[in-house]
Design a protein around this motif. Structure first.
Motif, mmCIF file in Angstrom:
data_model
loop_
_atom_site.group_PDB
_atom_site.id
_atom_site.type_symbol
_atom_site.label_atom_id
_atom_site.label_comp_id
_atom_site.label_asym_id
_atom_site.label_seq_id
_atom_site.Cartn_x
_atom_site.Cartn_y
_atom_site.Cartn_z
ATOM 1 N N LYS A 66 0.830 -1.211 0.000
ATOM 2 C CA LYS A 66 0.000 0.000 0.000
ATOM 3 C C LYS A 66 0.864 1.260 0.000
ATOM 4 O O LYS A 66 0.598 2.220 -0.727
ATOM 5 N N LEU A 67 1.898 1.249 0.836
ATOM 6 C CA LEU A 67 2.789 2.405 0.927
ATOM 7 C C LEU A 67 3.557 2.604 -0.379
ATOM 8 O O LEU A 67 3.754 3.745 -0.838
ATOM 9 N N ALA A 68 3.981 1.496 -0.982
ATOM 10 C CA ALA A 68 4.691 1.570 -2.266
ATOM 11 C C ALA A 68 3.804 2.197 -3.328
ATOM 12 O O ALA A 68 4.241 3.050 -4.114
ATOM 13 N N ARG A 69 2.535 1.791 -3.347
ATOM 14 C CA ARG A 69 1.606 2.353 -4.330
ATOM 15 C C ARG A 69 1.372 3.846 -4.063
ATOM 16 O O ARG A 69 1.350 4.654 -5.002
ATOM 17 N N LEU A 70 1.195 4.209 -2.800
ATOM 18 C CA LEU A 70 0.955 5.613 -2.461
ATOM 19 C C LEU A 70 2.143 6.493 -2.888
ATOM 20 O O LEU A 70 1.956 7.565 -3.478
ATOM 21 N N LEU A 71 3.362 6.027 -2.606
ATOM 22 C CA LEU A 71 4.542 6.816 -2.967
ATOM 23 C C LEU A 71 4.721 6.904 -4.476
ATOM 24 O O LEU A 71 5.175 7.923 -5.004
ATOM 25 N N THR A 72 4.350 5.837 -5.173
ATOM 26 C CA THR A 72 4.481 5.823 -6.641
ATOM 27 C C THR A 72 3.466 6.768 -7.286
ATOM 28 O O THR A 72 3.818 7.577 -8.147
ATOM 29 N N GLU A 73 2.203 6.658 -6.852
ATOM 30 C CA GLU A 73 1.130 7.419 -7.505
ATOM 31 C C GLU A 73 1.061 8.874 -7.062
ATOM 32 O O GLU A 73 0.833 9.764 -7.884
ATOM 33 N N ARG A 74 1.251 9.128 -5.776
ATOM 34 C CA ARG A 74 1.053 10.496 -5.272
ATOM 35 C C ARG A 74 2.343 11.296 -5.169
ATOM 36 O O ARG A 74 2.336 12.510 -5.319
ATOM 37 N N LYS A 75 3.458 10.606 -4.893
ATOM 38 C CA LYS A 75 4.740 11.310 -4.747
ATOM 39 C C LYS A 75 5.632 11.144 -5.977
ATOM 40 O O LYS A 75 6.713 11.738 -6.042
ATOM 41 N N LYS A 76 5.185 10.312 -6.926
ATOM 42 C CA LYS A 76 5.936 10.071 -8.170
ATOM 43 C C LYS A 76 7.348 9.546 -7.895
ATOM 44 O O LYS A 76 8.320 9.934 -8.540
ATOM 45 N N LYS A 77 7.457 8.657 -6.905
ATOM 46 C CA LYS A 77 8.744 8.064 -6.554
ATOM 47 C C LYS A 77 8.919 6.716 -7.251
ATOM 48 O O LYS A 77 7.941 5.999 -7.489
ATOM 49 N N LYS A 78 10.173 6.390 -7.534
ATOM 50 C CA LYS A 78 10.495 5.047 -8.019
ATOM 51 C C LYS A 78 10.767 4.187 -6.790
ATOM 52 O O LYS A 78 11.679 4.492 -6.007
ATOM 53 N N VAL A 79 9.980 3.128 -6.613
ATOM 54 C CA VAL A 79 10.010 2.355 -5.368
ATOM 55 C C VAL A 79 10.427 0.905 -5.620
ATOM 56 O O VAL A 79 10.054 0.297 -6.627
ATOM 57 N N MET A 80 11.190 0.360 -4.662
ATOM 58 C CA MET A 80 11.521 -1.070 -4.659
ATOM 59 C C MET A 80 11.161 -1.620 -3.276
ATOM 60 O O MET A 80 11.254 -0.901 -2.275
ATOM 61 N N VAL A 81 10.708 -2.873 -3.240
ATOM 62 C CA VAL A 81 10.376 -3.508 -1.961
ATOM 63 C C VAL A 81 11.189 -4.789 -1.796
ATOM 64 O O VAL A 81 11.584 -5.420 -2.776
ATOM 65 N N VAL A 82 11.445 -5.152 -0.529
ATOM 66 C CA VAL A 82 12.184 -6.380 -0.247
ATOM 67 C C VAL A 82 11.638 -6.982 1.044
ATOM 68 O O VAL A 82 11.257 -6.260 1.963
ATOM 69 N N SER A 83 11.613 -8.307 1.107
ATOM 70 C CA SER A 83 11.160 -9.000 2.306
ATOM 71 C C SER A 83 12.350 -9.613 3.045
ATOM 72 O O SER A 83 13.123 -10.370 2.468
#
Length: 459
Positions: A119-136
């Motif tokens: 959810k946070l990755a999507r929010l940062l991508t769509e609203r902040k226009k950030k390039k995001v990567m996630v890792v577990s």
């Protein structure tokens, strides 16, 4: 969220709203009811005591007793103090640093960390226009890694692969190196769920934090745990330098005690509220707006932001142009309106943000649900394209066929067509530029549709 607290507090403050003057006895009686309402909402006792004391000091002083409208003044005091307890203003993520900005999520098992990462990755991508990567870095639950891989694909962000045989610190360091190579703005690190009393697991996350030095360390906690949410958050904040809290599953919490307690007990701001499983169900936490909602004043600012973000502006513009040119509003247009309402959280989500809705009787609130709206969409979907464009074609046999196809009764189809005709009449009035009588038409449509389909087109 906050339904029970809002109902109790709204009843209390409304009794004071029209008072010409207030006495200390009036205020003492009202504060007693406010205290009970807060305790019933599972707000932590120290928070209740501090909040009531702050309200009392201001209420019996210059702010209220000498005001021209003391009832209104007391309501403002309650609103201000609720806001202060929850943190005064929204606290955004601090991402102003050399990329990648690392965000670490920690919390108990089952709190919803992995879903929150997406959810946070999507929010940062769509609203902040950030390039995001996630890792577990959850090497104890292999399904968590696959879950995050799937979610990352759904929200369209980068995923750094890991497996259960690796060391969490090694995974995180490798992910940071990959994020630098790929010029990623934000790397979000998911971690295993752990209890604060598990010394080995807490030592592990301390080591992980020390190795990657994240700019944001967010504690993810289930809002439905009430006072325990604040207590657990405090325990984690003693072990980790938390920068904020994310409250999840707020749609299942009618009390709201966690939201009112966490900031005061931990000293850490609530940064986001999560509601539901959808990847767009994460919103920044605004204490002032939440305080207004608790007091039944609505949250119009959030509603406007939601409309701007979730309404298909192109479709809305096309419908506006179509109506103004005098073209007929058809069932396809009606279906679009209903679907866009659903995208905004449905009727219940809209009503929650409208001023004064907290004062509606329960008998009225119970009718505000999305079942009827979904039924209407199903009925329209069962029609042919020609029938949607030309509703006059729907004779008795066609209506019976549509009812069978949508799993409804012919009476449901008749009701929908009646509601459509009311909307079509309003659109016709708009196209002629005649606003006179339009509000009367809208009220009639709303009454006939249980307050649903008579809404004007979203713009």
């Amino acid at each position: 969220m906050f339904e029970s607290l809002s109902q109790r507090l709204s009843t209390t403050v409304n009794r004071l709203r029209g008072r010409g003057r207030l006495t200390e006895e009036n205020i003492r009686e009202s504060l007693r009811e406010v205290r009970i309402a807060l305790l019933e909402a599972d707000v932590a006792l120290p928070v209740v005591q501090a909040l009531i004391q702050r309200i009392k000091v201001r209420a019996v002083g210059q702010d209220v007793m000498k005001s021209l409208s003391p009832g209104q003044a007391l309501i403002k005091v309650v609103s201000d103090e609720l806001t202060t307890v929850m943190g005064s203003a929204n606290t955004d993520l601090n991402l102003a640093q050399q990329p990648p900005a690392v965000v670490l999520l920690a919390g108990l098992q089952g709190a919803g960390k992995t879903t929150t990462v997406a959810k946070l990755a999507r929010l940062l991508t769509e609203r902040k226009k950030k390039k995001v990567m996630v890792v577990s870095c959850d090497v104890y639950r292999p399904a968590a890694i696959e879950q995050l891989r799937t979610l990352a694909g759904q929200v369209g962000v980068g995923f750094f692969p890991s497996d259960a045989g690796q060391d969490p610190v090694a995974i995180a360091r490798a992910a940071i190196a990959a994020a630098r190579r790929e010029v990623v703005d934000v790397l979000i690190v998911d971690t295993a769920g752990r209890l604060h009393v598990d010394e080995a697991m807490m030592a592990e996350i301390k080591a992980l934090h020390a190795a990657i030095t994240p700019v944001e360390t967010l504690f993810v906690v289930d809002a439905m745990t009430g006072q325990d949410a604040a207590n657990t958050a405090k325990a984690f904040s003693n072990a980790l330098p938390l920068t904020g809290v994310v409250l999840t599953k707020t749609d299942g919490d009618a009390r709201g005690g966690a939201a009112l307690s966490v900031r005061y007990v931990t000293g850490r701001p609530i940064k986001f509220l999560g509601a539901g499983e959808k990847t767009d169900a994460l919103e920044p936490f605004h204490p002032d707006r939440v305080a207004q909602r608790i007091l039944g004043m609505g949250d119009v600012l959030s509603l406007v932001e939601e409309v701007e973000r979730k309404v298909d502006q192109e479709k809305a513009q096309k419908l506006a142009q179509k109506v103004m040119k005098g073209k007929r509003f058809d069932l396809n247009d009606m279906k679009d309106q209903l679907e866009q309402m659903g995208n905004m959280g449905g009727l219940a989500g809209l009503v929650d943000k409208l001023p004064g809705m907290g004062n509606l009787p329960d008998s009225v609130k119970s009718k505000v649900n999305d079942g009827e709206m979904n039924r209407m969409i199903a009925i329209i979907s069962s029609m042919t394209k020609k029938e949607r464009r030309h509703p006059d074609l729907l004779n008795g046999s066609r209506r019976a066929r549509v009812a069978r196809g949508s799993g409804t009764q012919p009476a449901d189809v008749n009701r929908l067509l009646k509601q459509y005709m009311q909307m079509e009449k309003m659109m016709s009035k708009l196209s002629r530029g005649g606003s006179k009588g339009l509000m009367r038409q809208m009220r009639g449509a709303m009454k006939g549709m249980g307050g649903m389909g008579g809404l004007p087109p979203m713009r």
